[in-house]
Design a protein around this motif. Structure first.
Motif: not given
Length: 441
Positions: A99, A137, A297, A140, A294
């Motif tokens: 991530k 995702q 994130h 992203r 979100h």
């Protein structure tokens, strides 16, 4: 203010600045979002990766190139496409696992020949983003990776523009087979606009303006505005409209503008007194879970408190119990770090991010303050009651008037026996004694 107690801090002391990347290891969210043992995703060229290593190999990967390769477009051969596919797949796997943009992810780009940088981006635009196994995702993560590669001169904006020019020439054909094409493009390119690497003119370029039927222009504009509002917030959408000097007629004939605005309920774009219509296509519980994830994130990417509030305003119609609890847990979790064999609060992070956001949603709402207290109680219980942590959390919110004494007493005296309540109340006895002694004095 309901309490006569003199408190030690005011709202004005909290500035909203982006934090440095941090490494945390915290309890898993009860809403399903996971705490990650890495720092935030890259935000801007001056922020270093929290996952960076001091080894010689890592350092050599992370060093900025002085200049990006020259942008040239060459049609990829079958062998080039095979290599590009492998590199993109590996980048996504590594980014999804950590991530973050790790040195290993950056190192993948070194396998792409310099004259194939445009071909790399062209493949992403035309052949990758719309694949069935590529979710939002993943797009992203790929966007954050490409942003980092541009900021560190592995590729340039010119590479993107050249690849996108080639894509634009076939976009009107692709959209016939891929109805959600613009959504996929914006989920990838949108973060590059947010990071000020691209502008909307890079996506709706002159070729598309001159060669697209009005229904394609309308589809692009609606998707762009919806993306900005849902993923960033209505204030951001308005500011980008003004900054890029956009006009409705850039995307459709003048005589179709009014009907387009009214049909899609886009009045809020040019009218601050109007709010966007929030459409929920999933259950309320699933919607709140997605919003909270979100926000997590955004925090890891270095978004400011104002950005968090703007995003929430564009996605939450009514701040209910589930949202307040999830928001509190995520914000507090972000400001807690494991060090010296215990979980500790980082006051500066809490003051810059948690307090302004919580102030927006729970100040002067007793029910929301109670939900906030219950959420902190459960979070601290999941961390096995680190000494002084709950007292610090509540003290920060009390000192800034976000939580009132009356709410604290109501929480303390409630018959609720949820996990950790007894231990939590006992640990706060010195805090309660302090505030009551101050009132007596």
């Amino acid at each position: 203010m309901n309490s006569s107690v003199q408190k030690s801090a005011s709202h004005s002391k909290y500035t909203q600045q982006a934090p440095s990347a941090r490494i945390t290891g915290k309890a898993q969210s009860s809403l399903g979002s996971s705490a990650i043992n890495v720092g935030g995703l890259y935000r801007g060229g001056d922020q270093q990766s929290a996952a960076s290593s001091t080894s010689a190999d890592t350092t050599s990967v992370q060093i900025n190139r002085s200049v990006a390769p020259v942008a040239v477009f060459s049609e990829p051969s079958d062998a080039d496409i095979k290599l590009i596919k492998a590199v993109v797949s590996e980048m996504i796997e590594l980014a999804a696992a950590s991530k973050s943009v790790t040195p290993t992810v950056v190192g993948c780009m070194k396998r792409i020949p310099e004259d194939m940088c445009c071909g790399f981006l062209y493949y992403i635009l035309t052949d990758y983003l719309h694949l069935a196994n590529v979710g939002k995702q993943y797009r992203r993560y790929l966007a954050i990776t490409v942003a980092h590669l541009i900021q560190h001169n592995y590729i340039s904006v010119d590479h993107f523009r050249l690849a996108y020019k080639e894509f634009a020439e076939c976009a009107n054909d692709l959209i016939f087979y891929i109805p959600e094409l613009w959504l996929y493009i914006l989920q990838f390119a949108g973060p590059l606009i947010v990071k000020k690497i691209l502008t909307v003119s890079d996506l709706w370029n002159n070729y598309l303006k001159d060669n697209s039927p009005s229904n394609v222009g309308k589809k692009f504009l609606k998707t762009y505005l919806t993306y900005c509002t849902r993923e960033v917030g209505p204030n951001f959408t308005r500011s980008m409209w003004i900054k890029f000097n956009l006009h409705w007629s850039d995307f459709m004939p003048d005589n179709e503008v009014i009907d387009f605005i009214e049909t899609n309920r886009l009045e809020y774009v040019e009218n601050e007194s109007k709010s966007p219509v929030i459409e929920q296509r999933e259950t309320p519980e699933k919607h709140v879970k997605n919003v909270i994830e979100h926000i997590e994130h955004l925090l890891k990417e270095g978004a400011t408190a104002d950005c968090i509030i703007d995003y929430s305003n564009g996605n939450i119609l009514v701040a209910d119990k589930l949202f307040i609890r999830g928001l509190t847990e995520t914000l507090c979790n972000f400001a807690i770090v494991y060090k010296e064999n215990s979980y500790k609060l980082e006051p500066e992070i809490f003051q810059k991010f948690c307090i302004p956001v919580l102030q927006r949603y729970i100040y002067s709402h007793e029910d929301h303050q109670l939900e906030c207290l219950y959420s902190m109680q459960l979070l601290v219980h999941s961390l096995e009651h680190p000494r002084g942590l709950l007292s610090e959390l509540i003290g920060e919110l009390y000192d800034t008037y976000v939580i009132q004494k009356e709410s604290l007493c109501k929480w303390r005296d409630s018959k609720d026996q949820s996990a950790g309540k007894g231990v939590a109340v006992k640990s706060l006895n010195p805090f309660f004694n302090s505030i009551f002694n101050d009132e007596t004095n």
